[in-house]
Write a protein that holds these residues in place. Structure first.
Motif: not given
Length: 381
Positions: A255-259, A265-277
């Motif tokens: 999705g980040a690639k499509a945007l 930035d895609r790496i940051a989005i993947q790891f920050a957007g796929s995990k829960k605290s």
């Protein structure tokens, strides 16, 4: 004397082992009677103190500095508080075939929790992604989650969330939001002390969460809640969470690639957007679910360990991509040119020291791992 270290070959996060040991202690020796009241009071105070520390650690200036990369932060927030809850709501169709209602409520609550910070930073650094963006994205997520997670729980869980009600919202404000705001207001006077003693306060963080887990699981044992869960249901829960994690990892990356985002930035989005605290979710669940908190936090605990193991492997593989080596060479060349240009701005992707721990729901973190280092799972706080 050498310090004892967790074996690098062991894939289980050591803090998860402590959490599981705490659950075992609660199963064998649950707090009853006066001891239960004392544990409950101590747990309430520990949660308030946790969020007071979170407020004292958060640097508002550093978070605001990241607003220039607003598209990335909006993308991470959308993944955390829109896409995740939508998938959680869709999982309602698995009841009662794969999940029973209490486990589903825990799964849905998991999708409402903010993103983690420390592990997002570490994995982003290992994979040679945009570390400053990961710091800011995690900070925004944790800050927004203090308000948005209870509101989403009220809307999606309602009265079925084990006693969730308007009273729970008031408790959230008094027990979580007020201490957090107090920490922010006192940060100019105590921020230096908190930064100097972050290791000791990190132990306080983890110890407080262990106390919350012990109190919640003790209450569940005394009330016989755990007899409602079968090994077959737990296996089904693990399978559902594996699919959920795989879907989010794919959506955040492609999705980040499509945007139109670049690789870092895609790496940051993947790891920050796929995990829960875990650090944010456990105290919130204790307040929101009361006596049902033990079942509500089980999906989050399992998902947390799963995300650490899977993301460690992904981060290590990303660090060996040819594209990563090329981007690192370009970054070094750019840094050299900037160093030679008088008056030029300095750049790079390394996070300034101490920024990793400046957010609610995160724990004081060590400096991000070196790119290309072994993808060992970071410790949660």
């Amino acid at each position: 004397m050498k310090r004892l270290r967790w074996p690098s070959w062991m894939p289980i996060d050591p803090y998860i082992v402590l959490l599981l040991a705490t659950v075992g202690l609660a199963a064998l020796l649950p707090a009853r009677g006066g001891a239960a009241h004392a544990a409950s009071g101590a747990s309430t105070a520990a949660i308030a103190f946790l969020f007071f520390l979170y407020g004292a650690r958060l640097s508002t200036r550093e978070a605001l500095d990241g607003l220039k990369h607003w598209r990335l932060h909006v993308t991470v927030l959308a993944c955390t508080f829109v896409v995740f809850p939508l998938l959680g709501t869709a999982a309602r169709g698995l009841v009662p075939v794969l999940l029973d209602q209490p486990l589903y409520q825990g799964l849905l609550f998991l999708t409402l929790v903010p993103s983690t910070i420390q592990s997002s930073i570490a994995f982003t650094s290992i994979a040679r992604g945009n570390v400053p963006a990961a710091i800011c994205a995690g900070s925004f997520s944790s800050l927004v989650g203090i308000v948005l997670t209870p509101l989403l729980a009220a809307a999606l869980l309602g009265s079925s969330g084990g006693g969730f009600s308007a009273h729970s919202l008031v408790t959230i404000v008094l027990q979580l939001l007020v201490p957090f705001v107090a920490g922010q207001l006192l940060r100019p006077w105590i921020g230096g002390f908190v930064a100097r003693h972050k290791k000791v306060l990190g132990l306080v963080d983890r110890g407080s969460i262990l106390l919350v887990v012990y109190t919640a699981f003790s209450e569940g044992m005394v009330r016989g809640i755990w007899h409602q869960v079968s090994p077959l249901r737990l296996g089904a829960l693990l399978a559902v969470e594996a699919v959920l994690l795989a879907v989010m990892l794919a959506l955040t990356w492609y999705g980040a690639k499509a945007l139109g985002f670049g690789r870092q930035d895609r790496i940051a989005i993947q790891f920050a957007g796929s995990k829960k605290s875990l650090a944010s979710g456990l105290p919130m669940a204790s307040v929101l679910f009361g006596v049902h908190a033990s079942l509500a936090v089980l999906p989050l605990m399992l998902f947390h360990q799963m995300q650490l193991m899977v993301c460690a492997v992904i981060a290590k593989r990303r660090s060996h991509d040819p594209e990563a080596n090329a981007s690192q060479g370009n970054a070094r060349a750019a840094d050299t040119g900037e160093a030679e240009a008088p008056g030029g701005d300095t750049g790079g992707t390394d996070a300034p020291d101490g920024q990793e721990s400046a957010a609610p729901g995160s724990e004081p973190a060590a400096s991000p791992a070196r790119p290309g280092a072994a993808g060992a799972a970071p410790r949660p706080r």
